[in-house]
Design a protein around this motif. Sequence first.
Motif, mmCIF file in Angstrom:
data_model
loop_
_atom_site.group_PDB
_atom_site.id
_atom_site.type_symbol
_atom_site.label_atom_id
_atom_site.label_comp_id
_atom_site.label_asym_id
_atom_site.label_seq_id
_atom_site.Cartn_x
_atom_site.Cartn_y
_atom_site.Cartn_z
ATOM 1 N N TRP A 151 -0.459 -8.145 -1.819
ATOM 2 C CA TRP A 151 0.342 -6.965 -2.183
ATOM 3 C C TRP A 151 1.762 -7.015 -1.652
ATOM 4 O O TRP A 151 2.650 -6.379 -2.208
ATOM 5 C CB TRP A 151 -0.366 -5.689 -1.746
ATOM 6 C CG TRP A 151 -0.309 -5.371 -0.283
ATOM 7 C CD1 TRP A 151 -0.558 -6.224 0.755
ATOM 8 C CD2 TRP A 151 0.031 -4.118 0.301
ATOM 9 N NE1 TRP A 151 -0.419 -5.574 1.957
ATOM 10 C CE2 TRP A 151 -0.052 -4.279 1.703
ATOM 11 C CE3 TRP A 151 0.384 -2.873 -0.204
ATOM 12 C CZ2 TRP A 151 0.209 -3.242 2.598
ATOM 13 C CZ3 TRP A 151 0.633 -1.842 0.694
ATOM 14 C CH2 TRP A 151 0.549 -2.029 2.070
ATOM 15 N N GLU A 152 2.027 -7.771 -0.600
ATOM 16 C CA GLU A 152 3.391 -7.892 -0.080
ATOM 17 C C GLU A 152 4.262 -8.797 -0.955
ATOM 18 O O GLU A 152 5.480 -8.847 -0.789
ATOM 19 C CB GLU A 152 3.374 -8.441 1.352
ATOM 20 C CG GLU A 152 2.772 -7.508 2.382
ATOM 21 C CD GLU A 152 3.718 -6.394 2.804
ATOM 22 O OE1 GLU A 152 4.810 -6.295 2.215
ATOM 23 O OE2 GLU A 152 3.357 -5.632 3.714
ATOM 24 N N MET A 153 3.648 -9.537 -1.888
ATOM 25 C CA MET A 153 4.385 -10.476 -2.729
ATOM 26 C C MET A 153 4.236 -10.209 -4.215
ATOM 27 O O MET A 153 5.168 -10.412 -4.987
ATOM 28 C CB MET A 153 3.925 -11.913 -2.445
ATOM 29 C CG MET A 153 4.099 -12.378 -1.015
ATOM 30 S SD MET A 153 3.444 -14.052 -0.806
ATOM 31 C CE MET A 153 1.676 -13.743 -0.925
ATOM 32 N N CYS A 154 3.054 -9.775 -4.644
ATOM 33 C CA CYS A 154 2.770 -9.688 -6.080
ATOM 34 C C CYS A 154 3.491 -8.494 -6.710
ATOM 35 O O CYS A 154 3.804 -7.506 -6.056
ATOM 36 C CB CYS A 154 1.272 -9.600 -6.326
ATOM 37 S SG CYS A 154 0.473 -8.125 -5.644
ATOM 38 N N THR A 155 3.748 -8.611 -8.013
ATOM 39 C CA THR A 155 4.476 -7.575 -8.736
ATOM 40 C C THR A 155 3.537 -6.695 -9.558
ATOM 41 O O THR A 155 2.432 -7.103 -9.920
ATOM 42 C CB THR A 155 5.506 -8.198 -9.690
ATOM 43 O OG1 THR A 155 4.821 -8.968 -10.686
ATOM 44 C CG2 THR A 155 6.485 -9.089 -8.939
ATOM 45 N N ILE A 156 4.002 -5.507 -9.860
ATOM 46 C CA ILE A 156 3.217 -4.593 -10.686
ATOM 47 C C ILE A 156 2.984 -5.194 -12.068
ATOM 48 O O ILE A 156 1.895 -5.077 -12.643
ATOM 49 C CB ILE A 156 3.927 -3.230 -10.800
ATOM 50 C CG1 ILE A 156 3.988 -2.542 -9.428
ATOM 51 C CG2 ILE A 156 3.214 -2.346 -11.809
ATOM 52 C CD1 ILE A 156 2.637 -2.225 -8.818
ATOM 53 N N GLY A 157 3.994 -5.858 -12.635
ATOM 54 C CA GLY A 157 3.807 -6.496 -13.942
ATOM 55 C C GLY A 157 2.718 -7.543 -13.898
ATOM 56 O O GLY A 157 1.889 -7.632 -14.816
#
Length: 471
Positions: A151-157
């Motif tokens: 979650w600190e790296m991944c994007t909502i898209g």
Amino acid sequence: MIMSRIEARRDEDTVAAGPLVDRLLGGLPAEAVLTDPDVTASYANDMASFCPAGSPAVVVLPRTVEQVQHVMRTATELRVPVVPQGARTGLSGAANATDGCIVLSLTKMDRILEIDPVDRIAVVEPGVINAALSRAVAEHGLAYPPDPSSWEMCTIGGNIGTASGGLCCVKYGVTAEYVLGLDVVLADGRLLTTGRRTVKGVAGYDLTRLFVGSEGSLGIVVRAVLALRPKPPEQLVLAAEFASGAAASDAVCRIMAGGHVPSLLELMDRTTVKAVNDMARMGLPESTEALLLAAFDTADPAADLAALGALCEEAGATQVVPAEDAAESEMLLQARRMSLVALEAVKGTTMIDDVCVPRSRLGELIEGVERISEKHGLTIGVVAHAGDGNTHPTVCFDASDPDESRRARESFDEIMALGLELGGTITGEHGVGVLKKEWLAREAGPVSMEMQRAVKRAFDPLGILNPGKLF
């Protein structure tokens, strides 16, 4: 001589990409169009092993919806494939480039456009980092529950593209349950708006859900309306040690059958615990065969943890230790979040499976993975979102050893086959991508695959959106 050949090849690539790049620059600023082969190569793949990746012709980093539309109109006119990307933290090869494609990186579209505490929604662009959104809405007393380990790296898209889950799914559900509406640029550049901003809405086919999990194969998400929840109380975590994975799985079944609703229910086997300790000196108990982490974010989490701890003891827990405070709870959660990275450090490379089974079959899956590990002589750590039956058996291997790589791939496939035998699915949250195309066909069956391909043709008749993925 060697350098001259390399330069000649680069010149050829530049010439071949020239018309495409010129057309793209007609609607994009120069800094948004990357053509240096060394730079574009860095966008070629996500974090999955055993997934082929091609060489992009160009990488584009748009900042506006209109720029994305320009890219797709250009791609349609020139019949050039487009591979959408977020942060490339995926584990199925869904973001891998194909030869000669446009890599459409959406990381620069990273604005939180709106947070509405009354309607409890956030409107965001696809490049917003999951953790950044969570922190922003927390300032309004709200929460965005989906929280993948990255979650600190991944994007909502990217989360939308793979229909990702996270540690809190057992109570709060997965990404699909929080996506109310989308703006999507279609293959031909048209802008489609789906869904709503309201709590309820059943007008027409649910096109929003169709795009969630489509891995960029139907359109480019450029805006999302997301549901929010009130920020829950701070959670407390309990750690329970078990002498076997089967005993830990029995505890999970007792907890769920007893009507408890923990905010988190995670499992780490002995291999995973040791890997985390080796990497971060966390001091987790390595004498246990399975460590179960449970949490409550209720008004009285200590009482709920006590009841859950009693069920763990009934299932044979050798030790049950509630965290004393939020700081200790966060330490345990951090250990869980770093599990996959720690397992990768064991041998240098991992294949991370993503098999989800009914909770009642969780123990059988864990035992089956142990047999597969012994059969192939490989280290396979198991970390799981135990509360929803989603397991991540992680095969550790030396990628420079051909025989070990072969055994890793065979064990990976056997774990997926086991998951299907137990009434499960080949992917609970990582998606299909390149890695599991063959297995999607096995799970879905011919009629389902025919319908899915028909949907793909309806949205992308030229087949330019993320070709080679899913099918």
